[in-house]
Design a protein around this motif. Structure first.
Motif, PDB file in Angstrom:
ATOM      1  N   LEU A 156       0.822  -1.200   0.000  1.00  9.44           N
ATOM      2  CA  LEU A 156       0.000   0.000   0.000  1.00  9.44           C
ATOM      3  C   LEU A 156       0.861   1.257   0.000  1.00  9.44           C
ATOM      4  O   LEU A 156       0.547   2.251  -0.655  1.00  9.44           O
ATOM      5  CB  LEU A 156      -0.915  -0.002   1.230  1.00  9.44           C
ATOM      6  N   VAL A 157       1.982   1.212   0.730  1.00  7.82           N
ATOM      7  CA  VAL A 157       2.868   2.378   0.841  1.00  7.82           C
ATOM      8  C   VAL A 157       3.861   2.408  -0.318  1.00  7.82           C
ATOM      9  O   VAL A 157       4.016   3.425  -0.995  1.00  7.82           O
ATOM     10  CB  VAL A 157       3.625   2.356   2.184  1.00  7.82           C
ATOM     11  N   SER A 158       4.538   1.286  -0.548  1.00 14.58           N
ATOM     12  CA  SER A 158       5.552   1.260  -1.606  1.00 14.58           C
ATOM     13  C   SER A 158       4.945   1.508  -2.977  1.00 14.58           C
ATOM     14  O   SER A 158       5.594   2.043  -3.871  1.00 14.58           O
ATOM     15  CB  SER A 158       6.289  -0.083  -1.584  1.00 14.58           C
ATOM     16  N   GLY A 159       3.662   1.123  -3.151  1.00 19.67           N
ATOM     17  CA  GLY A 159       3.007   1.344  -4.435  1.00 19.67           C
ATOM     18  C   GLY A 159       2.884   2.807  -4.788  1.00 19.67           C
ATOM     19  O   GLY A 159       2.838   3.162  -5.971  1.00 19.67           O
ATOM     20  N   ARG A 160       2.843   3.681  -3.779  1.00 20.55           N
ATOM     21  CA  ARG A 160       2.738   5.122  -4.036  1.00 20.55           C
ATOM     22  C   ARG A 160       4.081   5.723  -4.441  1.00 20.55           C
ATOM     23  O   ARG A 160       4.148   6.867  -4.891  1.00 20.55           O
ATOM     24  CB  ARG A 160       2.194   5.837  -2.806  1.00 20.55           C
ATOM     25  N   LEU A 161       5.147   4.960  -4.263  1.00 26.32           N
ATOM     26  CA  LEU A 161       6.483   5.498  -4.517  1.00 26.32           C
ATOM     27  C   LEU A 161       7.167   4.833  -5.715  1.00 26.32           C
ATOM     28  O   LEU A 161       8.283   5.211  -6.072  1.00 26.32           O
ATOM     29  CB  LEU A 161       7.369   5.297  -3.271  1.00 26.32           C
TER      30      LEU A 161
END
Length: 285
Positions: free
Chosen positions: A123-128
């Motif tokens: 969820l977090v790494s996908g935004r980066l």
């Protein structure tokens, strides 16, 4: 040629020699419940019969095939024959193979994405993932790792927007670096009453306000709203993991902050809260 005398039961040394193992190993099989205790002779020593030897031979064959003693024991539990034991073993090993595949996939993802980015939830790494390698910085990713532990994936995903803006707005990144350097100077030699704290806190408040405005212009917050709508879908990601309240987590995470730095952080929070309450961020900061 007549047959040699065939004993109906043998001592542990003979049983071990025939099965290709050692008396110590057989005693261990007894200790872990893999092999039932046999009858004992008049000398109170173990005596092994035909069925015991068959069981020993199966244990040795399975062990030679690379099966652990725990797996072998699980295969024998509740089984009425060797065919059922092997079926149970095969089922157990298939489940383990599936679990190992999941672990391999996780490790592959960590290697592919790099660390510490790969340590963050999807969820977090996908935004980066669209940012260039090395952006955001490793220190930023460490911060996200801590935030995810404190606030969960959604909280860290929201904070990721901050680092995206910093990575794509050089002027904001420069100001962030300048403030970080000034904050690092608030060491134990600085008094919590130093007037520089108030001035620096006001600068940090203004910088955070500018960052929030840049995030708003970028539309990242709209994408975050989509994530919030999907919260239920990801709610089970950390199931089984001990969760703490934010205050509990902050109290357990060590920070080498001087009294002056603590006072500074408190003052920044006060200013940002005041700005939020007033709705006039430029005047509050």
């Amino acid at each position: 040629m007549p047959l040699p005398a065939i004993p109906r039961r043998v001592k542990i040394g003979d049983a071990a020699a025939f099965a290709g193992t050692t008396p110590r190993a057989i005693r261990h099989y007894h200790a872990i419940g893999l092999l039932a205790e046999p009858e004992r002779g008049s000398d109170d020593r173990r005596r092994y019969g035909y069925d015991d030897m068959i069981r020993l031979l199966w244990i040795r064959k399975m062990a030679d095939a690379g099966l652990s003693l725990d797996d072998i024991r699980a295969g024998f539990e509740g089984a009425t024959g060797i065919e059922q034991s092997l079926a149970q073993l095969e089922e157990s090993l298939a489940a383990k193979a599936a679990a190992i595949e999941v672990q391999r996939a996780a490790v592959h993802r960590l290697r592919k994405m790099g660390s510490p980015l790969g340590l963050l939830s999807p969820l977090v790494s996908g935004r980066l993932h669209d940012l260039a390698p090395g952006v955001p910085r490793s220190t930023d990713l460490d911060t996200l790792l801590v935030t995810e532990r404190v606030l969960g994936p959604l909280g860290a995903a929201a904070q990721a927007d901050r680092f995206i803006v910093l990575a794509t707005h050089p002027e904001l990144r420069a100001e962030e670096d300048r403030l970080a350097e000034a904050e690092a100077d608030l060491d134990d030699t600085v008094s919590p009453d130093d007037p520089r704290i108030e001035d620096l806190a006001a600068q940090r408040c203004a910088h955070e306000t500018a960052l929030a405005a840049a995030i708003d212009r970028s539309g990242l917050d709209e994408a975050l709203d989509v994530l919030l709508d999907q919260e239920d879908e990801h709610a089970g990601e950390e199931e089984g993991e001990a969760r703490m309240s934010t205050l509990e987590a902050i109290g357990k995470m060590p920070y080498d902050f001087s009294p002056a730095r603590v006072r500074y952080e408190e003052r920044v929070i006060e200013l940002l809260h005041s700005a939020d309450q007033d709705g006039d961020t430029s005047r509050a900061c």
